[in-house]
Scaffold this motif. Structure first.
Motif, PDB file in Angstrom:
ATOM      1  N   MET A  52       0.846  -1.188   0.000  1.00 37.35           N
ATOM      2  CA  MET A  52       0.000   0.000   0.000  1.00 37.35           C
ATOM      3  C   MET A  52       0.887   1.245   0.000  1.00 37.35           C
ATOM      4  SD  MET A  52      -3.168   0.932   2.574  1.00 37.35           S
ATOM      5  CE  MET A  52      -4.225  -0.369   1.985  1.00 37.35           C
ATOM      6  N   THR A  53       0.466   2.285  -0.686  1.00 35.63           N
ATOM      7  CA  THR A  53       1.252   3.516  -0.718  1.00 35.63           C
ATOM      8  C   THR A  53       1.149   4.246   0.622  1.00 35.63           C
ATOM      9  OG1 THR A  53      -0.519   4.980  -1.489  1.00 35.63           O
ATOM     10  CG2 THR A  53       0.754   3.790  -3.192  1.00 35.63           C
ATOM     11  N   ARG A  55       0.534   7.346   1.115  1.00 41.71           N
ATOM     12  CA  ARG A  55      -0.643   8.226   1.133  1.00 41.71           C
ATOM     13  C   ARG A  55      -1.911   7.425   1.446  1.00 41.71           C
ATOM     14  NH1 ARG A  55      -0.931  13.001   0.756  1.00 41.71           N
ATOM     15  NH2 ARG A  55       1.006  13.311  -0.351  1.00 41.71           N
ATOM     16  N   GLU A  56      -2.058   6.255   0.850  1.00 46.66           N
ATOM     17  CA  GLU A  56      -3.229   5.409   1.127  1.00 46.66           C
ATOM     18  C   GLU A  56      -3.276   5.007   2.604  1.00 46.66           C
ATOM     19  OE1 GLU A  56      -3.767   3.097  -3.161  1.00 46.66           O
ATOM     20  OE2 GLU A  56      -2.322   2.334  -1.706  1.00 46.66           O
ATOM     21  N   GLU A  59      -4.367   7.948   4.771  1.00 42.26           N
ATOM     22  CA  GLU A  59      -5.813   8.161   4.695  1.00 42.26           C
ATOM     23  C   GLU A  59      -6.589   7.063   5.419  1.00 42.26           C
ATOM     24  OE1 GLU A  59      -6.569   8.515   0.501  1.00 42.26           O
ATOM     25  OE2 GLU A  59      -5.490  10.430   0.364  1.00 42.26           O
ATOM     26  N   GLN A  60      -6.177   5.815   5.247  1.00 37.29           N
ATOM     27  CA  GLN A  60      -6.895   4.697   5.870  1.00 37.29           C
ATOM     28  C   GLN A  60      -6.826   4.743   7.391  1.00 37.29           C
ATOM     29  OE1 GLN A  60      -6.288   0.755   4.268  1.00 37.29           O
ATOM     30  NE2 GLN A  60      -6.683  -0.191   6.237  1.00 37.29           N
TER      31      GLN A  60
END
Length: 92
Positions: A52-53, A55-56, A59-60
């Motif tokens: 997963m990045t 940034r992801e 946010e998560q």
């Protein structure tokens, strides 16, 4: 003679026989926020390992990108594979 408190903590943790004892100790030593931050660090490791990045992940989990970046940097310099194996085993 001075005793290193961090070494004492590590020795105590190594001698704990179950997760309940460690949980009691963490509750005495860490605020709820600090405990959550440690849990998030483990989640960050896991999500990074799954590709997963940053940034992801930010946010998560609802954490700042700097928090995720610090976790990524730690993963580059420390082997967290045993921790992740335990985390994944407990998630099942």
């Amino acid at each position: 003679m001075s005793i290193d408190p961090y070494h004492s903590l590590l020795t105590h943790l190594a001698n704990c026989s179950d997760s309940t004892a460690i949980g009691v100790l963490f509750s005495a030593l860490l605020t709820d926020k600090e405990q959550q931050e440690i849990a998030n660090r483990i989640r960050i490791f896991d999500l990074l390992a799954h590709g997963m990045t940053q940034r992801e992940i930010s946010e998560q989990l609802g954490v700042g990108i700097a928090t995720v970046s610090r976790g990524a940097k730690v993963m580059q310099s420390h082997d967290v594979s045993a921790l992740l194996a335990t985390h994944r085993q407990n998630a099942q």
